[in-house]
Design an enzyme around this catalytic site. Structure first.
Site, PDB file in Angstrom:
ATOM      1  N   THR A 102     -32.823  64.208  15.129  1.00 38.16           N
ATOM      2  CA  THR A 102     -34.285  64.339  15.131  1.00 38.16           C
ATOM      3  C   THR A 102     -34.939  63.786  16.386  1.00 38.16           C
ATOM      4  O   THR A 102     -36.047  64.196  16.739  1.00 38.16           O
ATOM      5  CB  THR A 102     -34.899  63.640  13.904  1.00 38.16           C
ATOM      6  OG1 THR A 102     -34.668  62.230  13.984  1.00 38.16           O
ATOM      7  CG2 THR A 102     -34.322  64.185  12.607  1.00 38.16           C
ATOM      8  N   CYS A 138     -43.771  55.463  14.879  1.00 38.79           N
ATOM      9  CA  CYS A 138     -43.938  56.789  14.299  1.00 38.79           C
ATOM     10  C   CYS A 138     -44.160  56.651  12.799  1.00 38.79           C
ATOM     11  O   CYS A 138     -44.042  55.567  12.227  1.00 38.79           O
ATOM     12  CB  CYS A 138     -42.708  57.648  14.586  1.00 38.79           C
ATOM     13  SG  CYS A 138     -41.212  57.078  13.739  1.00 38.79           S
ATOM     14  N   CYS A 189     -36.467  58.030   6.618  1.00 40.55           N
ATOM     15  CA  CYS A 189     -37.571  58.820   7.163  1.00 40.55           C
ATOM     16  C   CYS A 189     -37.571  60.211   6.519  1.00 40.55           C
ATOM     17  O   CYS A 189     -36.514  60.856   6.456  1.00 40.55           O
ATOM     18  CB  CYS A 189     -37.414  58.939   8.677  1.00 40.55           C
ATOM     19  SG  CYS A 189     -38.552  60.119   9.440  1.00 40.55           S
ATOM     20  N   SER A 215     -39.905  53.017  17.234  1.00 40.88           N
ATOM     21  CA  SER A 215     -39.695  51.842  16.380  1.00 40.88           C
ATOM     22  C   SER A 215     -40.245  50.571  17.030  1.00 40.88           C
ATOM     23  O   SER A 215     -39.878  49.464  16.625  1.00 40.88           O
ATOM     24  CB  SER A 215     -38.205  51.674  16.075  1.00 40.88           C
ATOM     25  OG  SER A 215     -37.442  51.620  17.271  1.00 40.88           O
ATOM     26  N   HIS A 258     -24.514  57.813  16.481  1.00 46.24           N
ATOM     27  CA  HIS A 258     -25.830  57.435  15.953  1.00 46.24           C
ATOM     28  C   HIS A 258     -25.831  57.429  14.426  1.00 46.24           C
ATOM     29  O   HIS A 258     -25.270  58.316  13.781  1.00 46.24           O
ATOM     30  CB  HIS A 258     -26.899  58.405  16.465  1.00 46.24           C
ATOM     31  CG  HIS A 258     -28.295  57.900  16.324  1.00 46.24           C
ATOM     32  ND1 HIS A 258     -29.006  58.032  15.154  1.00 46.24           N
ATOM     33  CD2 HIS A 258     -29.107  57.239  17.178  1.00 46.24           C
ATOM     34  CE1 HIS A 258     -30.213  57.485  15.310  1.00 46.24           C
ATOM     35  NE2 HIS A 258     -30.288  56.994  16.531  1.00 46.24           N
ATOM     36  N   ASN A 275     -34.434  57.292  20.671  1.00 42.37           N
ATOM     37  CA  ASN A 275     -35.673  57.921  21.136  1.00 42.37           C
ATOM     38  C   ASN A 275     -36.299  57.141  22.286  1.00 42.37           C
ATOM     39  O   ASN A 275     -36.923  57.716  23.168  1.00 42.37           O
ATOM     40  CB  ASN A 275     -36.669  58.105  19.981  1.00 42.37           C
ATOM     41  CG  ASN A 275     -37.274  56.805  19.504  1.00 42.37           C
ATOM     42  OD1 ASN A 275     -38.241  56.293  20.086  1.00 42.37           O
ATOM     43  ND2 ASN A 275     -36.732  56.244  18.431  1.00 42.37           N
ATOM     44  N   HIS A 296     -34.176  50.334  14.584  1.00 43.13           N
ATOM     45  CA  HIS A 296     -33.501  49.840  15.788  1.00 43.13           C
ATOM     46  C   HIS A 296     -34.487  49.090  16.682  1.00 43.13           C
ATOM     47  O   HIS A 296     -34.805  49.532  17.792  1.00 43.13           O
ATOM     48  CB  HIS A 296     -32.877  51.002  16.561  1.00 43.13           C
ATOM     49  CG  HIS A 296     -31.590  51.489  15.994  1.00 43.13           C
ATOM     50  ND1 HIS A 296     -30.697  50.661  15.351  1.00 43.13           N
ATOM     51  CD2 HIS A 296     -31.030  52.725  15.978  1.00 43.13           C
ATOM     52  CE1 HIS A 296     -29.653  51.366  14.968  1.00 43.13           C
ATOM     53  NE2 HIS A 296     -29.829  52.616  15.330  1.00 43.13           N
ATOM     54  N   GLU A 305     -28.155  58.011  12.244  1.00 38.10           N
ATOM     55  CA  GLU A 305     -28.791  59.167  11.623  1.00 38.10           C
ATOM     56  C   GLU A 305     -27.835  60.351  11.560  1.00 38.10           C
ATOM     57  O   GLU A 305     -27.713  61.018  10.521  1.00 38.10           O
ATOM     58  CB  GLU A 305     -30.036  59.566  12.401  1.00 38.10           C
ATOM     59  CG  GLU A 305     -30.678  60.855  11.907  1.00 38.10           C
ATOM     60  CD  GLU A 305     -31.573  61.505  12.938  1.00 38.10           C
ATOM     61  OE1 GLU A 305     -31.391  62.706  13.190  1.00 38.10           O
ATOM     62  OE2 GLU A 305     -32.451  60.820  13.484  1.00 38.10           O
ATOM     63  N   HIS A 311     -32.924  55.351   9.045  1.00 32.64           N
ATOM     64  CA  HIS A 311     -32.039  56.365   9.614  1.00 32.64           C
ATOM     65  C   HIS A 311     -31.277  57.143   8.546  1.00 32.64           C
ATOM     66  O   HIS A 311     -30.665  58.168   8.852  1.00 32.64           O
ATOM     67  CB  HIS A 311     -31.021  55.702  10.556  1.00 32.64           C
ATOM     68  CG  HIS A 311     -31.644  55.125  11.777  1.00 32.64           C
ATOM     69  ND1 HIS A 311     -31.947  53.781  11.895  1.00 32.64           N
ATOM     70  CD2 HIS A 311     -32.042  55.692  12.938  1.00 32.64           C
ATOM     71  CE1 HIS A 311     -32.492  53.558  13.077  1.00 32.64           C
ATOM     72  NE2 HIS A 311     -32.568  54.689  13.729  1.00 32.64           N
TER      73      HIS A 311
END
Length: 311
Positions: free
Chosen positions: A186, A13, A107, A290, A135, A248, A41, A137, A85
């Site tokens: 996200t 991404c 990000c 990722s 997590h 994700n 990750h 993030e 993150h």
């Protein structure tokens, strides 16, 4: 002939590509960059960056006390990188106070979520974050929700079900707040976040209740999930490539399985099992945000060896 089909939207991404490119531009074996935790990750990306001069240090959750001082002791002089993150405000301030040069690869979509969390608290809202409490993030976002008393004004809610939210509301310390700012990790799925918001509204329909909802979901991740679902409906089995720590990527497998399709989450071609492809005609291939192209190419090449598919 067995067909191998790739999802129309998959792999790196914008946020991950940006972080990797920043590290590749900044680091060299002669001038190392020290990453506070994993940049992304994905073990293949981490190893590739190590060869370029990126040295991984313990992240905020692995250090007791001042992260800036702990990092400075390891680095002495040099540059440290905040991962894609992101991290909490306290971590940023401690790193700044250490005197080290900081390279922030957070990000931009995560940064936006952090700023919304901060804004909610300043405006008197309690923040509900629909996400995984473990997590990186999510923990970073929580770190931007500190109120005037020095405590976080955020609650992480991992489950969107009506029953889970009912328990949250009934057991909330001091009573459930009447001003709530709602956001999501996200990388979560849009359908799950919509269910979370709908169930929260349903539970509070009889109360004088103010709710401010912000869509903090990553559009790239949402697009990959839609593409994975579309492909899963057309194939017999799905292979999802990406780091085992990647939220994700795990969601891509879940999306495929929700279509009634067998799906396997792997990091590399060595994990593929010939039995997965017995009797199949179409194999779907997708990858997390990722996951680099070379990992996907290696997996596809190995699948072709296993099933005898042509180039």
């Amino acid at each position: 002939m067995v067909e191998i089909l790739r999802a129309r939207d998959m792999g790196f991404c914008m946020g991950v590509r940006r972080a990797v490119q920043m590290m590749e531009a900044e680091a060299s074996p002669e001038r190392q960059v020290f990453s506070v935790g994993e940049i992304v990750h994905n073990p293949h990306v981490v190893r590739a960056l190590e060869t370029r001069g990126v040295v991984q240090l313990p992240g905020p959750d692995e250090v007791d006390g001042d992260i800036g001082k702990a990092t400075a002791e390891r680095v002495q002089r040099g540059r440290v990188a905040i991962t894609a993150h992101g991290v909490g405000e306290r971590v940023v301030r401690e790193l700044e106070a250490s005197g080290l040069e900081i390279i922030d690869t957070t990000c931009p979509i995560v940064t936006r979520a952090q700023r919304y969390g901060q804004k909610f608290v300043r405006e008197g809202y309690h923040v509900l974050i629909f996400g995984d409490p473990g997590h990186k993030e999510v923990r970073g976002i929580v770190g931007w929700t500190v109120d005037g008393s020095g405590r976080s004004a955020a609650t992480i809610v991992p489950d969107a079900s009506l029953e889970s939210l009912r328990r949250l509301v009934e057991e909330f310390p001091g009573g459930f707040p009447n001003k709530v700012g709602v956001m999501a990790q996200t990388t979560h799925k849009m359908e799950d976040f919509a269910r979370f918001v709908a169930n929260l509204m349903l539970l509070r329909r009889d109360y004088n209740f103010e709710i401010h909802v912000v869509n903090t979901l990553c559009h790239a991740t949402t697009g990959q999930q839609e593409a994975a679902a579309e492909l899963a409906r057309r194939v017999d089995v799905m292979i999802v490539v990406g780091g085992k720590k990647s939220a994700n990527t795990r969601h891509l497998r879940e999306v495929a399985e929700e279509q009634g399709t067998r799906a396997y989450h792997i990091e590399g071609p060595e994990e593929l099992e010939p039995a997965w492809f017995a009797g199949v005609e179409r194999i779907g291939l997708t990858a997390g945000a990722s996951t680099p192209d070379f990992s996907v190419d290696a997996v596809e090449a190995r699948i072709r060896e296993l099933v005898g598919a042509g180039a």
